[in-house]
Design an enzyme around this catalytic site. Structure first.
Site, PDB file in Angstrom:
ATOM      1  N   ILE A  97      -0.309  12.145  24.367  1.00  0.00           N
ATOM      2  CA  ILE A  97       0.295  11.365  25.450  1.00  0.00           C
ATOM      3  C   ILE A  97       0.862  12.362  26.460  1.00  0.00           C
ATOM      4  O   ILE A  97       1.123  13.522  26.131  1.00  0.00           O
ATOM      5  CB  ILE A  97       1.380  10.378  24.942  1.00  0.00           C
ATOM      6  CG1 ILE A  97       2.464  11.084  24.128  1.00  0.00           C
ATOM      7  CG2 ILE A  97       0.764   9.260  24.137  1.00  0.00           C
ATOM      8  CD1 ILE A  97       3.572  10.152  23.650  1.00  0.00           C
ATOM      9  N   ASP A  98       1.037  11.915  27.679  1.00  0.00           N
ATOM     10  CA  ASP A  98       1.458  12.805  28.754  1.00  0.00           C
ATOM     11  C   ASP A  98       2.847  13.387  28.511  1.00  0.00           C
ATOM     12  O   ASP A  98       3.674  12.786  27.817  1.00  0.00           O
ATOM     13  CB  ASP A  98       1.465  12.060  30.094  1.00  0.00           C
ATOM     14  CG  ASP A  98       0.085  11.565  30.493  1.00  0.00           C
ATOM     15  OD1 ASP A  98      -0.908  12.188  30.072  1.00  0.00           O
ATOM     16  OD2 ASP A  98       0.011  10.556  31.224  1.00  0.00           O
TER      17      ASP A  98
END
Length: 343
Positions: A151-152
């Site tokens: 995930i970012d």
């Protein structure tokens, strides 16, 4: 003067640090500008110095800064030392581990933590912490220990990490076959028209800004992407939505909601870090600025994660609390909406 290309082979003394393949439809663009769009945190001067030193190759040929990158060109940056991200260093970083057994680990990642080392982020990542806490994690096809998805940096929430080779292969297959379940919470600008819906549109690198992803609805570029959403609450000029990922493309929710006309609240890269809806009153501007200060990142949290355990085949579900910064921002909007007519 016609540029002279010098073909070289990368031997043991040169290491590939970056490799990018220009998309179909890439308009001719100087290689230094192309790399500026691709490599986060890189300066124009550093890139030009690398080009000058003969460290930038296109289709295995050394090029100058004014070389124009075209569709399907393979652009590589090679240097005399291994990439920093390959020199993984174990770091004693506190991790919020919500589940661990002999095969898998489930981590609740804080916003601001990068998942794996990369350009400009060589330490302090989740991977640096994982290899300190766990020995002999299997490596994925990108040589990253334990990772089967990511995930970012500025997205908070749940990640599953593999502890064995079998678990990695099994979980990778589940993500590929879309049998995992992932629910995200997002605060987006504007009033989303439908109470629930599906956003479908190929996602690929923007042809104008390579650090962004764009939606290509006609399917000429990018990869198939599907996001299902449901409105949870409406707060005057923003909407709280729950997103269910059917696919897992880079920046999928961020790109899909920008395409829908509802960029994520305070998402700098996709234009959500300025007022997109609302009044012109100074008091309102101050309110939004205060919300940005409380939540200094995009309003996105990976809340729920479900998958089949690689060994027991048991269906596992994990849920995480909404982090304080996002919770406080939501509460602030809720309170603003409740008292809006009193002003």
């Amino acid at each position: 003067m016609k540029e002279q290309d010098e073909h070289i082979s990368v031997d043991d003394e040169l290491y590939e640090h970056h490799k990018f393949v220009a998309s179909e439809g890439q308009e001719p663009l100087r290689v230094d500008k192309f790399l500026m769009n691709f490599i986060e945190n890189a300066t124009r001067n550093k890139i030009q110095q690398a080009v000058k030193a003969g460290n930038v190759l296109v289709n295995d040929a050394v090029v100058k800064s004014n070389y124009k990158v075209k569709s399907n060109d393979v652009v590589r940056v090679v240097l005399a030392h291994p990439p920093h991200e390959n020199l993984l260093v174990a770091e004693d970083i506190p991790l919020d581990i919500i589940h661990e057994d002999e095969s898998v680990i489930v981590v609740n990642k804080a916003a601001g933590m990068v998942v794996h080392p990369g350009h400009g982020n060589y330490s302090g990542t989740l991977v640096n912490g994982l290899i300190h806490h766990f020995e002999n994690l299997p490596k994925n096809t990108s040589d990253r220990p334990g990772l089967v998805h990511r995930i970012d940096k500025d997205t908070s929430g749940l990640l599953v990490v593999a502890k064995t080779e079998f678990a990695m292969a099994n979980l990778a297959s589940q993500f590929f076959n879309r049998t995992t379940e992932r629910l995200y919470l997002a605060l987006v600008w504007g009033s989303v028209e439908e109470d629930e819906g599906t956003i479908t549109g190929n996602i690929g690198r923007s042809l104008k800004n390579r650090l962004q992803m764009d939606v290509f609805p006609n399917g000429e570029f990018g990869k198939h992407a599907v996001t299902h959403y449901k409105v949870l609450e409406r707060f005057s000029y923003v909407t709280l939505v729950e997103c269910k990922l059917e696919t897992g493309r880079t920046h999928q929710i961020r790109a899909h909601f920008k395409y829908l006309g509802h960029p994520l609240f305070n998402d700098e890269r996709y234009g959500g870090d300025r007022i997109r809806k609302g009044t012109t009153y100074t008091k309102y501007k101050q309110f939004v600025d205060n919300c940005f200060k409380i939540l200094p990142r995009q309003a996105l949290h990976a809340k729920t994660l479900g998958f089949e355990h690689p060994d027991s085949k048991e269906k596992l579900f994990f849920n995480s609390e909404v982090p304080d910064d996002m919770r406080l921002c939501i509460e602030k909007w809720r309170n603003y909406t409740a008292h809006q007519h009193d002003e």
